[in-house]
Design a protein around this motif. Sequence first.
Motif, PDB file in Angstrom:
ATOM      1  N   GLY A  36       0.844  -0.967   0.119  1.00 35.76           N
ATOM      2  CA  GLY A  36      -0.050  -0.147  -0.195  1.00 35.76           C
ATOM      3  C   GLY A  36       0.816   1.242  -0.080  1.00 35.76           C
ATOM      4  N   GLY A  40       2.100   4.435   3.481  1.00 31.99           N
ATOM      5  CA  GLY A  40       2.968   3.428   2.998  1.00 31.99           C
ATOM      6  C   GLY A  40       4.240   4.226   2.372  1.00 31.99           C
ATOM      7  N   GLU A  57       2.398  -1.548  -4.667  1.00 29.03           N
ATOM      8  CA  GLU A  57       1.202  -0.630  -4.976  1.00 29.03           C
ATOM      9  C   GLU A  57       0.417  -1.362  -6.042  1.00 29.03           C
ATOM     10  N   LYS A  69     -13.152   9.851  10.139  1.00 26.61           N
ATOM     11  CA  LYS A  69     -13.218   8.670   9.775  1.00 26.61           C
ATOM     12  C   LYS A  69     -13.188   7.659  11.226  1.00 26.61           C
ATOM     13  N   GLU A  78       0.097   3.935  13.181  1.00 26.69           N
ATOM     14  CA  GLU A  78       0.771   4.940  12.738  1.00 26.69           C
ATOM     15  C   GLU A  78       0.036   6.351  13.483  1.00 26.69           C
ATOM     16  N   ALA A 124       0.143  -1.335   5.069  1.00 23.81           N
ATOM     17  CA  ALA A 124      -0.282   0.324   5.166  1.00 23.81           C
ATOM     18  C   ALA A 124      -1.315   0.473   4.187  1.00 23.81           C
ATOM     19  N   VAL A 125      -2.250  -0.447   4.084  1.00 26.30           N
ATOM     20  CA  VAL A 125      -3.436  -0.335   3.297  1.00 26.30           C
ATOM     21  C   VAL A 125      -4.394   0.744   3.742  1.00 26.30           C
ATOM     22  N   GLY A 126      -5.446   1.025   2.957  1.00 28.67           N
ATOM     23  CA  GLY A 126      -6.620   1.960   3.310  1.00 28.67           C
ATOM     24  C   GLY A 126      -7.425   1.168   3.985  1.00 28.67           C
ATOM     25  N   GLN A 137      -9.354  -4.257   2.535  1.00 31.65           N
ATOM     26  CA  GLN A 137      -8.043  -4.194   2.029  1.00 31.65           C
ATOM     27  C   GLN A 137      -7.035  -4.938   2.719  1.00 31.65           C
ATOM     28  N   GLY A 184      -0.324   4.580  -0.326  1.00 30.10           N
ATOM     29  CA  GLY A 184      -0.959   5.797   0.021  1.00 30.10           C
ATOM     30  C   GLY A 184      -0.085   6.631   0.646  1.00 30.10           C
ATOM     31  N   SER A 192      -1.988   0.082   8.978  1.00 28.36           N
ATOM     32  CA  SER A 192      -3.545   0.617   9.173  1.00 28.36           C
ATOM     33  C   SER A 192      -4.031   0.548  10.298  1.00 28.36           C
ATOM     34  N   ARG A 197      -0.941   5.000  -9.791  1.00 36.65           N
ATOM     35  CA  ARG A 197      -0.001   5.289  -8.700  1.00 36.65           C
ATOM     36  C   ARG A 197       1.477   4.932  -8.804  1.00 36.65           C
TER      37      ARG A 197
END
Length: 462
Positions: A7, A12, A30, A259, A147, A85-87, A100, A9, A121, A35
């Motif tokens: 990941g 990541g 990724e 979120k 994180e 480190a995905v969403g 994810q 983003g 994540s 991206r």
Amino acid sequence: MRIAVVGQGRIGVIGAVALAERGHRVTGVERDPVRLGSLAAGRAPVAEPGLQCQLSHALESGRLRFAQEIVPSHRRDPYDLVMIAVGTPPNADGSADLSQVTEALDEVAALLPLPCVVLKSTVPPGTSDRLIGAHPRLRERYACNPEFLNEGSALDDWRAPARVVVGIWSQEVLPVLRRMYQGPMCPWVVTTPASAEMAKYASNAFLAMKTGFANEIARLCTGAEFSVDDVLRGVGCDARIGHALLRPGLGFGDFCLPKDTAALARWVAESGGRAPLLEAAIEINSTQSGLVTETLYRELPGELDQAEIAVLGVHHQPWNGDLRAAPSRAVIPRLLAAAARVRVWDPAVGADQLTRLFPGAIPAPDLRAAVAGAHAAVVLTEWPEIVEADWRELAARLARPRVVVDGKNCLRTEELAGLPLLYRSVGHRPCTAAPVAYEVRGRQPARSAAYEVRGTQPVPSV
Ligand SMILES: NC(=O)c1ccc[n+]([C@@H]2O[C@H](COP(=O)([O-])OP(=O)(O)OC[C@H]3O[C@@H](n4cnc5c(N)ncnc54)[C@H](O)[C@@H]3O)[C@@H](O)[C@H]2O)c1
């Protein structure tokens, strides 16, 4: 160490660059081909101070590369550690969408030999327990390591974190994590995975309460005898409280706080509990952006369908390129729903993107064109181009009644004080002294003569 970061983003890519900076051999994985292509060409996918330069440096040094899949490179040269480190975007009911994370963990669990796994994540408490239930082989090699970095200082936060929170079931994985971090001089909180997950949510809930508290105090301090800035400065000087986030504004602004607080509230509800402080923080922050329309209804002489409004800046902060939860996303649709004619300008967002983000609003090519003939200007980002503009000239370009709503409290009030405009900010008493040359005629249902009309609408085509 050989590390894969799944990941790429914001979290990541910053992790991958920071780990390469520490001398590790890193692969950023990724799956989004667009991206991936831009990363491989050395273009940072998010705006973050120092990131572009460090990304180029890491690529040139050969310590960082990118790939679409983890399996082929692991076969060639196995990873010691895989960081996920995905969403975890919100579902419609506010809960976190964990698809994810589940998918990424399934991929890692199938790797041979089995690497250590670090989950970066943000996930609801108890998620690691559930996920590892499906992959018991990973249990001894698993760490949940949320994180905590801040947008705008993300690389520095990686270099010198305030704390490292690690949730593990087995001490076996701890030395691997210490090697990965190379022991930053900060407290390490080593705990269970559920506690690590909760530490991240609780931390964001506290930050949301702090911004909500600043907004609540600002609402109490609008009387002429108060200066909300002085009040909050007086509060923040207490070391137990601190100044960070103690500023009134238009609510959350970044993507993670709304979120994560919504996901925590959902988790609380599903667990059958109650969290009144959290609920209050969500409520006050999510209604705060309504202040803009409230102010315009109060200060403009007619209904908003008579008004030309210039929105200046659509970012939450100049250094934060993430527009997903910026106040502009709530403010502009609300103005359009009230049938106001809205022109919008942001120095970092092109006309095409503005049109896509805000259908119905007219992109303006520059600041002067945006305000020319508008009855009100709404400032939503403290871009230097806006803060340092010649407001005497901009005031002359505005049409009467020349209302300026400063949603960031960023304009220099001493400069505005002598100008013929109505300046309104969040939690500040009105400071414009000069009387404006128009008659207040109250709300009028039909076309109101109280608005100055300067021929055809003056936004030049872009
Ligand atoms: N953005 C922040 O400031 C911040 C701060 C702290 C924590 N977090 C948390 O970190 C996590 C990541 O946040 P983000 O903003 O970087 O997310 P993001 O959604 O912007 O990026 C995630 C990336 O992962 C990629 N991806 C998904 N599954 C993949 C797979 N199986 N293989 C390869 N790539 C895959 C997606 O294509 C996407 O590019 C989230 O849980 C977030 O809540 C974010």
